[in-house]
Write an enzyme that holds these catalytic residues in place. Sequence first.
Site, PDB file in Angstrom:
ATOM      1  N   CYS A  96      56.750  44.230  39.279  1.00 44.58           N
ATOM      2  CA  CYS A  96      56.265  43.316  38.255  1.00 44.58           C
ATOM      3  C   CYS A  96      57.450  42.491  37.755  1.00 44.58           C
ATOM      4  O   CYS A  96      58.533  43.041  37.528  1.00 44.58           O
ATOM      5  CB  CYS A  96      55.668  44.131  37.103  1.00 44.58           C
ATOM      6  SG  CYS A  96      55.037  43.114  35.762  1.00 44.58           S
ATOM      7  N   HIS A 138      46.266  43.625  39.208  1.00 41.06           N
ATOM      8  CA  HIS A 138      47.557  43.687  38.488  1.00 41.06           C
ATOM      9  C   HIS A 138      47.611  42.600  37.406  1.00 41.06           C
ATOM     10  O   HIS A 138      47.929  42.877  36.246  1.00 41.06           O
ATOM     11  CB  HIS A 138      48.696  43.527  39.500  1.00 41.06           C
ATOM     12  CG  HIS A 138      50.070  43.553  38.895  1.00 41.06           C
ATOM     13  ND1 HIS A 138      50.997  44.532  39.183  1.00 41.06           N
ATOM     14  CD2 HIS A 138      50.674  42.709  38.021  1.00 41.06           C
ATOM     15  CE1 HIS A 138      52.106  44.292  38.488  1.00 41.06           C
ATOM     16  NE2 HIS A 138      51.951  43.179  37.785  1.00 41.06           N
ATOM     17  N   GLU A 139      47.254  41.379  37.783  1.00 40.05           N
ATOM     18  CA  GLU A 139      47.294  40.271  36.810  1.00 40.05           C
ATOM     19  C   GLU A 139      46.209  40.432  35.745  1.00 40.05           C
ATOM     20  O   GLU A 139      46.423  40.111  34.582  1.00 40.05           O
ATOM     21  CB  GLU A 139      47.138  38.923  37.529  1.00 40.05           C
ATOM     22  CG  GLU A 139      48.220  38.624  38.563  1.00 40.05           C
ATOM     23  CD  GLU A 139      49.636  38.799  38.055  1.00 40.05           C
ATOM     24  OE1 GLU A 139      49.885  38.533  36.862  1.00 40.05           O
ATOM     25  OE2 GLU A 139      50.507  39.221  38.840  1.00 40.05           O
ATOM     26  N   HIS A 142      47.417  42.552  33.110  1.00 41.08           N
ATOM     27  CA  HIS A 142      48.302  41.823  32.189  1.00 41.08           C
ATOM     28  C   HIS A 142      47.512  41.123  31.088  1.00 41.08           C
ATOM     29  O   HIS A 142      47.893  41.186  29.918  1.00 41.08           O
ATOM     30  CB  HIS A 142      49.106  40.744  32.936  1.00 41.08           C
ATOM     31  CG  HIS A 142      50.396  41.247  33.514  1.00 41.08           C
ATOM     32  ND1 HIS A 142      51.399  41.766  32.744  1.00 41.08           N
ATOM     33  CD2 HIS A 142      50.852  41.262  34.791  1.00 41.08           C
ATOM     34  CE1 HIS A 142      52.420  42.100  33.528  1.00 41.08           C
ATOM     35  NE2 HIS A 142      52.110  41.808  34.776  1.00 41.08           N
TER      36      HIS A 142
END
Length: 150
Positions: A96, A138-139, A142
């Site tokens: 990351c 993953h995003e 976030h």
Amino acid sequence: MILQIIKYGDKILHKKCKKIKKNILFEGLFENMFNTLLENMFNTLLKYRGVGLSAPQIGISLRLFIINYFDSRKNIFLNTKILKQFGVYKEYCEGCLSLPKSFYRIKRKEILLIEYFDEKWIRHNLLIKGFLARVILHEYDHINGKLIIL
Ligand SMILES: [Zn+2]
């Protein structure tokens, strides 16, 4: 312009981001700013050789992320929803940009059905498999204030 990437420790990375509203996005001044922001985000992503970058990582708490991976197009995801996840969990080492030089083994499902808007506010429904599904998850974490170490 290359933006500064916010690193682990900053509260903004742990906040759930706000939805982007269509009327605000297409108001004169903001529209110009938005286009510049996207351009800067892509320049930053390329500079640091990442595959994805989310708005909170550059200090903006909005449900926006970009991905530079699956074709030569610039892929912009606004207000993404994960509608369904299929398949088995697969483990893979993830890095990351907010956690430099750290890698973690993360289990994620391998197939996704998502809904999102692009930068022209066109809605897309997309079935995604494999590595790209992992990048999107993953995003997506976030924009929900989650990092791979939590
Ligand atoms: Zn990340």
